[in-house]
Design a protein around this motif. Structure first.
Motif, PDB file in Angstrom:
ATOM      1  N   ALA A  72       1.167  -1.399  -0.298  1.00  0.00           N
ATOM      2  CA  ALA A  72      -0.257  -0.035   0.254  1.00  0.00           C
ATOM      3  C   ALA A  72       0.423   1.130   0.085  1.00  0.00           C
ATOM      4  O   ALA A  72       0.529   2.091  -0.620  1.00  0.00           O
ATOM      5  CB  ALA A  72      -0.519   0.617   1.296  1.00  0.00           C
ATOM      6  N   PHE A  73       2.063   1.026   0.722  1.00  0.00           N
ATOM      7  CA  PHE A  73       2.959   2.112   0.855  1.00  0.00           C
ATOM      8  C   PHE A  73       3.248   2.925  -0.541  1.00  0.00           C
ATOM      9  O   PHE A  73       3.325   3.700  -1.116  1.00  0.00           O
ATOM     10  CB  PHE A  73       3.904   2.072   1.693  1.00  0.00           C
ATOM     11  CG  PHE A  73       3.807   2.859   3.605  1.00  0.00           C
ATOM     12  CD1 PHE A  73       2.566   2.397   3.609  1.00  0.00           C
ATOM     13  CD2 PHE A  73       4.548   3.050   4.273  1.00  0.00           C
ATOM     14  CE1 PHE A  73       2.158   2.453   5.058  1.00  0.00           C
ATOM     15  CE2 PHE A  73       4.124   3.120   5.487  1.00  0.00           C
ATOM     16  CZ  PHE A  73       3.123   3.063   5.737  1.00  0.00           C
ATOM     17  N   VAL A  74       3.699   1.615  -1.403  1.00  0.00           N
ATOM     18  CA  VAL A  74       4.404   1.910  -2.911  1.00  0.00           C
ATOM     19  C   VAL A  74       3.379   1.971  -3.866  1.00  0.00           C
ATOM     20  O   VAL A  74       3.916   3.084  -4.289  1.00  0.00           O
ATOM     21  CB  VAL A  74       5.334   0.705  -2.604  1.00  0.00           C
ATOM     22  CG1 VAL A  74       5.703   0.177  -4.215  1.00  0.00           C
ATOM     23  CG2 VAL A  74       6.436  -0.063  -2.227  1.00  0.00           C
ATOM     24  N   ALA A  75       1.821   1.906  -3.868  1.00  0.00           N
ATOM     25  CA  ALA A  75       1.345   2.541  -4.591  1.00  0.00           C
ATOM     26  C   ALA A  75       0.772   4.053  -3.830  1.00  0.00           C
ATOM     27  O   ALA A  75       0.717   4.363  -5.220  1.00  0.00           O
ATOM     28  CB  ALA A  75      -0.473   1.262  -3.829  1.00  0.00           C
ATOM     29  N   ILE A  76       0.664   4.445  -2.646  1.00  0.00           N
ATOM     30  CA  ILE A  76       0.389   5.792  -2.873  1.00  0.00           C
ATOM     31  C   ILE A  76       1.756   6.524  -3.184  1.00  0.00           C
ATOM     32  O   ILE A  76       1.171   8.182  -3.503  1.00  0.00           O
ATOM     33  CB  ILE A  76       0.264   5.474  -0.996  1.00  0.00           C
ATOM     34  CG1 ILE A  76      -1.229   4.944  -1.223  1.00  0.00           C
ATOM     35  CG2 ILE A  76      -0.359   7.118  -1.028  1.00  0.00           C
ATOM     36  CD1 ILE A  76      -1.473   4.629   0.638  1.00  0.00           C
ATOM     37  N   ASP A  77       2.098   6.032  -3.074  1.00  0.00           N
ATOM     38  CA  ASP A  77       3.815   6.577  -3.070  1.00  0.00           C
ATOM     39  C   ASP A  77       3.970   7.271  -4.759  1.00  0.00           C
ATOM     40  O   ASP A  77       4.625   8.381  -5.348  1.00  0.00           O
ATOM     41  CB  ASP A  77       4.550   5.838  -2.712  1.00  0.00           C
ATOM     42  CG  ASP A  77       7.023   6.688  -3.665  1.00  0.00           C
ATOM     43  OD1 ASP A  77       6.428   7.491  -2.987  1.00  0.00           O
ATOM     44  OD2 ASP A  77       7.119   6.276  -4.550  1.00  0.00           O
TER      45      ASP A  77
END
Length: 223
Positions: free
Chosen positions: A19-24
């Protein structure tokens, strides 16, 4: 809850990292890369699995890139056309697309390592109308290569140093930033040289065309 308590449930840790990578991709200031490097350091300490960390980071990267590409291809062009500043921004995005050469798989993969390159490239490819399937295949390859690099960077840092986890992550993130800056500079230099070479060839061709003698009529015999 501290970090080690959090990774006590690995499946949750992988989901949060993805999720962190996608939001990034949408919010470049989000610490997606730091999370991936941290997963590598935690894998070196035996708390996570390297293969699962790479898989989660790759899927997160692909999801975020496709989201930015889809929004840029469908909603963003029409929204930008509504006002003057938006049209200028659209023109700049298209120029960035041409400058980065985003129709090239190598350019998209290289941009994944450049600060803000991921978001810029995804948006530029969408505005320029790059097909979703083609972009998705290249984005998957780019995400896999980048995820392997980032997780591996954290893993190596955690293996060769006995520093606290936060320092291992800081070292890995610093190395990642330096590599990204170097990759951006190298890409710019290569693109500039290619453009200069193309212009020089075009100028030589134009000069050669001007230097060619024009066909003249044969002199008529006067009887």
């Amino acid at each position: 809850m501290d970090l080690l308590s959090f990774v006590a449930v690995p499946a949750l840790a992988y989901l949060v990292m993805a999720a962190f990578v996608a939001i990034d991709a949408v919010v470049p200031a989000f610490p997606g890369e730091v999370a991936v490097i941290s997963s590598g350091a935690l894998a070196a300490a035996g708390h996570l699995n390297v293969a699962w960390a790479i898989t989660a980071a790759t899927l997160g990267a692909l999801t975020g890139d496709l989201a930015v590409h889809g929004m840029s291809r469908r909603a963003l062009p029409g929204a930008l056309e509504r006002f003057r500043l938006g049209r200028r921004l659209k023109a700049k995005i298209i120029r960035a697309h041409d400058h980065m050469g985003s129709t090239s798989a190598a350019a998209i993969i290289a941009a994944r390592f450049i600060p803000l390159g991921r978001t810029t490239m995804s948006a530029a490819a969408g505005v320029a109308g790059m097909r979703r399937r083609r972009f998705g295949v290249i984005a998957f390859a780019a995400g896999l290569i980048w995820s392997s690099w980032a997780v591996g960077l954290g893993y190596v840092t955690g293996t060769v140093t006995d520093a606290p986890l936060w320092l291992q992550v800081a070292i890995g993130a610093a190395v990642g930033v330096l590599v990204g800056v170097w990759a951006g500079a190298a890409h710019t230099i290569i693109r500039t040289r290619r453009r200069m070479t193309d212009r020089a060839r075009a100028a030589e061709a134009a000069a050669a065309g001007r230097d060619e003698p024009s066909p003249s009529r044969a002199p008529e015999l006067v009887c």
